[in-house]
Design a protein around this motif. Structure first.
Motif, PDB file in Angstrom:
ATOM      1  N   GLY A   1       0.791  -1.221   0.000  1.00 17.70           N
ATOM      2  CA  GLY A   1       0.000   0.000   0.000  1.00 17.70           C
ATOM      3  C   GLY A   1       0.824   1.272   0.000  1.00 17.70           C
ATOM      4  O   GLY A   1       0.261   2.376   0.050  1.00 17.70           O
ATOM      5  N   THR A   2       2.149   1.150  -0.071  1.00 16.92           N
ATOM      6  CA  THR A   2       3.012   2.326  -0.165  1.00 16.92           C
ATOM      7  C   THR A   2       2.660   3.130  -1.418  1.00 16.92           C
ATOM      8  O   THR A   2       2.370   2.563  -2.471  1.00 16.92           O
ATOM      9  CB  THR A   2       4.494   1.903  -0.223  1.00 16.92           C
ATOM     10  N   ILE A   3       2.681   4.442  -1.295  1.00 10.72           N
ATOM     11  CA  ILE A   3       2.366   5.335  -2.410  1.00 10.72           C
ATOM     12  C   ILE A   3       3.677   5.890  -2.971  1.00 10.72           C
ATOM     13  O   ILE A   3       4.532   6.360  -2.225  1.00 10.72           O
ATOM     14  CB  ILE A   3       1.453   6.481  -1.943  1.00 10.72           C
ATOM     15  N   VAL A   4       3.833   5.794  -4.279  1.00  8.61           N
ATOM     16  CA  VAL A   4       5.029   6.321  -4.935  1.00  8.61           C
ATOM     17  C   VAL A   4       4.731   7.712  -5.476  1.00  8.61           C
ATOM     18  O   VAL A   4       3.748   7.900  -6.193  1.00  8.61           O
ATOM     19  CB  VAL A   4       5.496   5.409  -6.094  1.00  8.61           C
ATOM     20  N   VAL A   5       5.564   8.675  -5.113  1.00  8.52           N
ATOM     21  CA  VAL A   5       5.465  10.033  -5.652  1.00  8.52           C
ATOM     22  C   VAL A   5       6.868  10.416  -6.092  1.00  8.52           C
ATOM     23  O   VAL A   5       7.787  10.454  -5.278  1.00  8.52           O
ATOM     24  CB  VAL A   5       4.945  11.034  -4.600  1.00  8.52           C
ATOM     25  N   ALA A   6       7.038  10.684  -7.384  1.00  4.10           N
ATOM     26  CA  ALA A   6       8.405  10.879  -7.863  1.00  4.10           C
ATOM     27  C   ALA A   6       8.459  11.667  -9.159  1.00  4.10           C
ATOM     28  O   ALA A   6       7.575  11.558 -10.008  1.00  4.10           O
ATOM     29  CB  ALA A   6       9.085   9.527  -8.064  1.00  4.10           C
ATOM     30  N   ASN A   7       9.528  12.461  -9.277  1.00  3.93           N
ATOM     31  CA  ASN A   7       9.916  13.082 -10.545  1.00  3.93           C
ATOM     32  C   ASN A   7      10.991  12.168 -11.112  1.00  3.93           C
ATOM     33  O   ASN A   7      12.175  12.296 -10.796  1.00  3.93           O
ATOM     34  CB  ASN A   7      10.452  14.499 -10.276  1.00  3.93           C
ATOM     35  N   LEU A   8      10.570  11.188 -11.924  1.00  8.70           N
ATOM     36  CA  LEU A   8      11.491  10.141 -12.369  1.00  8.70           C
ATOM     37  C   LEU A   8      12.539  10.683 -13.337  1.00  8.70           C
ATOM     38  O   LEU A   8      12.207  11.467 -14.226  1.00  8.70           O
ATOM     39  CB  LEU A   8      10.720   9.012 -13.061  1.00  8.70           C
ATOM     40  N   PRO A   9      13.790  10.245 -13.170  1.00  7.50           N
ATOM     41  CA  PRO A   9      14.807  10.588 -14.175  1.00  7.50           C
ATOM     42  C   PRO A   9      14.374  10.033 -15.527  1.00  7.50           C
ATOM     43  O   PRO A   9      14.109   8.832 -15.657  1.00  7.50           O
ATOM     44  CB  PRO A   9      16.076   9.877 -13.660  1.00  7.50           C
ATOM     45  N   TYR A  10      14.262  10.884 -16.540  1.00  9.86           N
ATOM     46  CA  TYR A  10      13.643  10.480 -17.789  1.00  9.86           C
ATOM     47  C   TYR A  10      14.413   9.385 -18.522  1.00  9.86           C
ATOM     48  O   TYR A  10      13.820   8.569 -19.218  1.00  9.86           O
ATOM     49  CB  TYR A  10      13.461  11.693 -18.704  1.00  9.86           C
ATOM     50  N   TYR A  11      15.730   9.345 -18.338  1.00  8.82           N
ATOM     51  CA  TYR A  11      16.518   8.381 -19.103  1.00  8.82           C
ATOM     52  C   TYR A  11      16.338   6.948 -18.614  1.00  8.82           C
ATOM     53  O   TYR A  11      16.703   6.001 -19.313  1.00  8.82           O
ATOM     54  CB  TYR A  11      18.002   8.769 -19.096  1.00  8.82           C
ATOM     55  N   ILE A  12      15.791   6.772 -17.411  1.00  4.24           N
ATOM     56  CA  ILE A  12      15.516   5.414 -16.915  1.00  4.24           C
ATOM     57  C   ILE A  12      14.066   5.260 -16.472  1.00  4.24           C
ATOM     58  O   ILE A  12      13.738   4.337 -15.729  1.00  4.24           O
ATOM     59  CB  ILE A  12      16.454   5.022 -15.741  1.00  4.24           C
TER      60      ILE A  12
END
Length: 267
Positions: free
Chosen positions: A101-112
């Motif tokens: 149930g963990t929530i992921v909030v992220a500005n993902l590095p676009y290259y990966i």
């Protein structure tokens, strides 16, 4: 470098730091966080979003690959008792210990972003909800429907694991340094894991990748070029009342699943 000054961005790590407080507010609001929630943040950067997450949720685990930023963040966020800051690569760092149930909030590095997304989706309902900043064209591929030019392997495999919607676009002006592409925030709700044998999962994934390997060709020819028996493919399509002339980009997820099951039956 002064220990109080933020490290400069490294281009090869895809570092574009979010600096717009309005976008941060919109991301946190979209995540619908409460004090009972555990959050995973990937690539906290200079901690602008991280601090907002710590105010909104019960506990944050943030994974940063850059040792310079990790040191900077450790000093900047020392007062945040509900933050666990890890130095590591999100593609290999242990995430299996995080609660269901963990929530992921992220500005993902676009290259990966794509391999990271698949890794998160492979965890099933461990990550019930994800709010991710991605390159806009990747977001369009995630939500693409059959028959569109954006529809492909990423669309099918992501929609196999989650309900996905594009929440809003983000201008390059909201970052420092400014990226050369537009960005978008997507919301993913994990689906209940499908009850399938691991070998069936592998065959399904292989079939989808093979189907889109030669987009200009018919599905039969694309699969044949990837080592499938044309007669078996044609038999499976006939069983499903599908024409042999169709192309992969016209086939919705559920029909890909039916085709995979039918291929198993005729082999």
């Amino acid at each position: 470098m002064d220990s109080a000054s933020p490290p400069a961005a490294i281009r090869r790590l895809g570092q574009n730091f979010l600096v717009d407080p309005n976008i941060v507010r919109k991301i946190v609001a979209l995540a619908e966080l409460s004090s009972a929630d555990t959050v995973l943040e990937i690539g906290p950067g200079r901690g602008f979003l991280t601090e907002a997450l710590c105010r909104a949720a019960g506990h944050i685990t943030a994974i940063e690959v850059d040792p310079r930023l990790h040191t900077f963040l450790a000093e900047r966020t020392a007062h945040l008792a509900n933050l666990t800051l890890l130095l590591g690569d999100a593609l290999t760092c242990s995430i299996e210990h995080l609660p269901i149930g963990t929530i992921v909030v992220a500005n993902l590095p676009y290259y990966i972003s794509t391999p990271l997304l698949f890794r998160l989706l492979s965890q099933g309902n461990r990550f019930a909800r994800m709010v991710l900043m991605l390159q806009n064209e990747v977001a369009d591929r995630l939500i693409a429907k059959p028959g569109s030019s954006d529809y492909g392997v990423l669309s099918v495999m992501a929609q196999y694991s989650a309900n996905i919607s594009k929440a809003f676009k983000v201008s390059p002006q909201c970052f420092r340094p400014r990226p050369e592409v537009d960005s978008a925030v997507v919301l993913l709700h994990a689906l209940e894991p499908r009850v399938r044998h691991p070998e069936a999962e592998r065959r399904f994934t292989t079939l989808v990748r093979a189907a889109f390997a030669h987009r200009r060709k018919t599905l039969v020819n694309s699969l044949r070029n990837e080592g499938y028996d044309s007669k078996l493919v044609e038999t499976a399509l006939a069983t499903l009342h599908l024409p042999p002339s169709l192309r992969a980009e016209t086939l919705p997820l559920e029909q890909f699943l039916e085709l995979a099951r039918c291929m198993e039956d005729v082999t």
